[in-house]
Scaffold this motif. Structure first.
Motif, PDB file in Angstrom:
ATOM      1  N   ARG A  57       0.826  -1.217   0.000  1.00 21.69           N
ATOM      2  CA  ARG A  57       0.000   0.000   0.000  1.00 21.69           C
ATOM      3  C   ARG A  57       0.854   1.257   0.000  1.00 21.69           C
ATOM      4  O   ARG A  57       0.504   2.263  -0.617  1.00 21.69           O
ATOM      5  N   GLY A  58       1.983   1.216   0.696  1.00 21.96           N
ATOM      6  CA  GLY A  58       2.854   2.387   0.743  1.00 21.96           C
ATOM      7  C   GLY A  58       4.275   1.976   1.072  1.00 21.96           C
ATOM      8  O   GLY A  58       4.510   0.922   1.670  1.00 21.96           O
ATOM      9  N   GLU A 124      -6.515   2.199  -4.554  1.00 26.03           N
ATOM     10  CA  GLU A 124      -6.149   3.529  -4.058  1.00 26.03           C
ATOM     11  C   GLU A 124      -4.737   3.913  -4.485  1.00 26.03           C
ATOM     12  O   GLU A 124      -4.474   5.079  -4.819  1.00 26.03           O
ATOM     13  N   ALA A 125      -3.807   2.956  -4.465  1.00 23.40           N
ATOM     14  CA  ALA A 125      -2.441   3.254  -4.894  1.00 23.40           C
ATOM     15  C   ALA A 125      -2.421   3.682  -6.355  1.00 23.40           C
ATOM     16  O   ALA A 125      -1.666   4.581  -6.744  1.00 23.40           O
ATOM     17  N   ARG A 129      -1.352   7.623  -8.120  1.00 25.46           N
ATOM     18  CA  ARG A 129      -0.272   7.780  -9.091  1.00 25.46           C
ATOM     19  C   ARG A 129      -0.735   8.430 -10.390  1.00 25.46           C
ATOM     20  O   ARG A 129       0.079   8.712 -11.266  1.00 25.46           O
ATOM     21  N   LEU A 130      -2.035   8.662 -10.535  1.00 25.82           N
ATOM     22  CA  LEU A 130      -2.541   9.278 -11.757  1.00 25.82           C
ATOM     23  C   LEU A 130      -2.171  10.754 -11.813  1.00 25.82           C
ATOM     24  O   LEU A 130      -2.042  11.420 -10.782  1.00 25.82           O
ATOM     25  N   SER A 131      -2.048  11.280 -13.025  1.00 28.04           N
ATOM     26  CA  SER A 131      -1.765  12.703 -13.180  1.00 28.04           C
ATOM     27  C   SER A 131      -2.986  13.513 -12.776  1.00 28.04           C
ATOM     28  O   SER A 131      -4.122  13.026 -12.854  1.00 28.04           O
ATOM     29  N   ALA A 150     -11.995   8.708   3.159  1.00 30.32           N
ATOM     30  CA  ALA A 150     -11.422   9.684   2.231  1.00 30.32           C
ATOM     31  C   ALA A 150     -10.446   8.993   1.283  1.00 30.32           C
ATOM     32  O   ALA A 150      -9.602   8.205   1.709  1.00 30.32           O
ATOM     33  N   VAL A 151     -10.573   9.295  -0.003  1.00 34.32           N
ATOM     34  CA  VAL A 151      -9.723   8.709  -1.034  1.00 34.32           C
ATOM     35  C   VAL A 151      -9.017   9.827  -1.791  1.00 34.32           C
ATOM     36  O   VAL A 151      -9.660  10.780  -2.237  1.00 34.32           O
ATOM     37  N   LYS A 152      -7.700   9.713  -1.928  1.00 31.36           N
ATOM     38  CA  LYS A 152      -6.936  10.693  -2.699  1.00 31.36           C
ATOM     39  C   LYS A 152      -6.998  10.321  -4.174  1.00 31.36           C
ATOM     40  O   LYS A 152      -6.638   9.208  -4.553  1.00 31.36           O
ATOM     41  N   ALA A 153      -7.470  11.245  -4.986  1.00 32.83           N
ATOM     42  CA  ALA A 153      -7.596  10.995  -6.423  1.00 32.83           C
ATOM     43  C   ALA A 153      -7.626  12.329  -7.149  1.00 32.83           C
ATOM     44  O   ALA A 153      -7.935  13.368  -6.551  1.00 32.83           O
ATOM     45  N   PRO A 154      -7.312  12.335  -8.444  1.00 32.74           N
ATOM     46  CA  PRO A 154      -7.433  13.572  -9.218  1.00 32.74           C
ATOM     47  C   PRO A 154      -8.865  14.103  -9.153  1.00 32.74           C
ATOM     48  O   PRO A 154      -9.815  13.324  -9.036  1.00 32.74           O
ATOM     49  N   PRO A 155      -9.048  15.415  -9.239  1.00 29.38           N
ATOM     50  CA  PRO A 155     -10.400  15.981  -9.140  1.00 29.38           C
ATOM     51  C   PRO A 155     -11.344  15.506 -10.230  1.00 29.38           C
ATOM     52  O   PRO A 155     -12.569  15.544 -10.050  1.00 29.38           O
TER      53      PRO A 155
END
Length: 250
Positions: A57-58, A124-125, A129-131, A150-155
């Motif tokens: 995962r990290g 999620e990984a 990594r997406l632009s 909460a999920v980190k992702a491009p807007p």
């Protein structure tokens, strides 16, 4: 095999535990290994060791080398999730690998990623990594609303959640959710992982009905109802060999 110990432990959701492992054997660990597979070796005599496949995962190398592994806690936990629930700082574990990262093909016009809770770390990984300009959809199947987080992702990524309270029973929850999506125009990159029957059905759908080219389609069965991990891995190797032969003959 890398000999590691538990550095810390945290609950991401009520059913997802993140275990951070550390040890000098991680000094030569490959960077950008997030979403790659590894083998975790749980302590025991050599003839009785339990080995399970998990996702990186990290990874961090500073100030000390650490890897994060997320464990999905099943209603009927097996040896790996039981270990995760009981693990304390200093608990030993072995790690083999990792393999290469399994990434979505993001060279097209959009991406679509979907998976159940077993695939959540890799999903999620991939998103992280997406632009920032990437557009698309990510579908997460979780057991209950409490597992949303909460999920980190491009807007430009539309995050969608579907609830499947009984993932170990035959169902089409994720298949129905993905098939019900309105796909954008142009060429898309598709990444699907989770239960094997679901992954196979969605692979067939995107290949035969949605027309996604093989180069832009990744699917993987992380587990299969009714099969142990060893039996499932043997089946995956057999299917991969058959798929390779089929592609060479087509």
């Amino acid at each position: 095999m890398r000999h590691l110990t538990v550095a810390k432990k945290a609950y991401v959701t009520p059913r997802l535990i993140r275990i951070t492992l550390t040890g000098e054997d991680l000094r030569e660990f490959p960077e950008k290994s997030e979403s790659a597979n590894c083998k975790l070796v749980f302590e025991g005599a050599a003839e009785s060791q339990t080995v399970r496949t998990y996702t990186i995962r990290g990874y961090r190398c500073d100030p000390r080398p650490e890897v994060d592994i997320d464990f999905f806690i099943h209603d009927e936990p097996g040896p790996a999730s039981t270990w995760a629930k009981d693990a304390q700082t200093g608990s030993p574990i072995g790690l083999k690998g990792p393999s290469g990262p399994k990434l979505v093909n993001d060279t097209g016009d959009w991406v679509l990623l979907a998976g159940d809770m077993s695939a959540m770390p890799a999903l999620e990984a991939n998103l992280e990594r997406l632009s920032p300009e990437t557009k698309g959809i990510a579908v997460f199947e979780v057991v209950s609303p409490e597992d949303k987080h909460a999920v980190k992702a491009p807007p430009g990524i539309d995050i969608q959640w579907v609830i499947n309270p009984h993932p170990a029973m035959p169902n089409t929850v994720l298949v129905d959710a993905v098939r019900g999506l309105s796909l954008p125009g142009g060429t898309g990159g598709v990444w699907i992982a989770g239960e094997s029957h679901c992954a196979r059905e969605l692979r067939r759908y995107f290949r035969d009905e949605a027309g996604v080219p093989r180069s832009h389609l990744y699917t993987s069965g992380y587990w299969q109802m009714g099969l142990s991990e060893d039996s499932h891995q043997r089946l995956k190797r057999k299917e991969a060999a058959a798929d390779t032969i089929g592609s060479e003959q087509s």
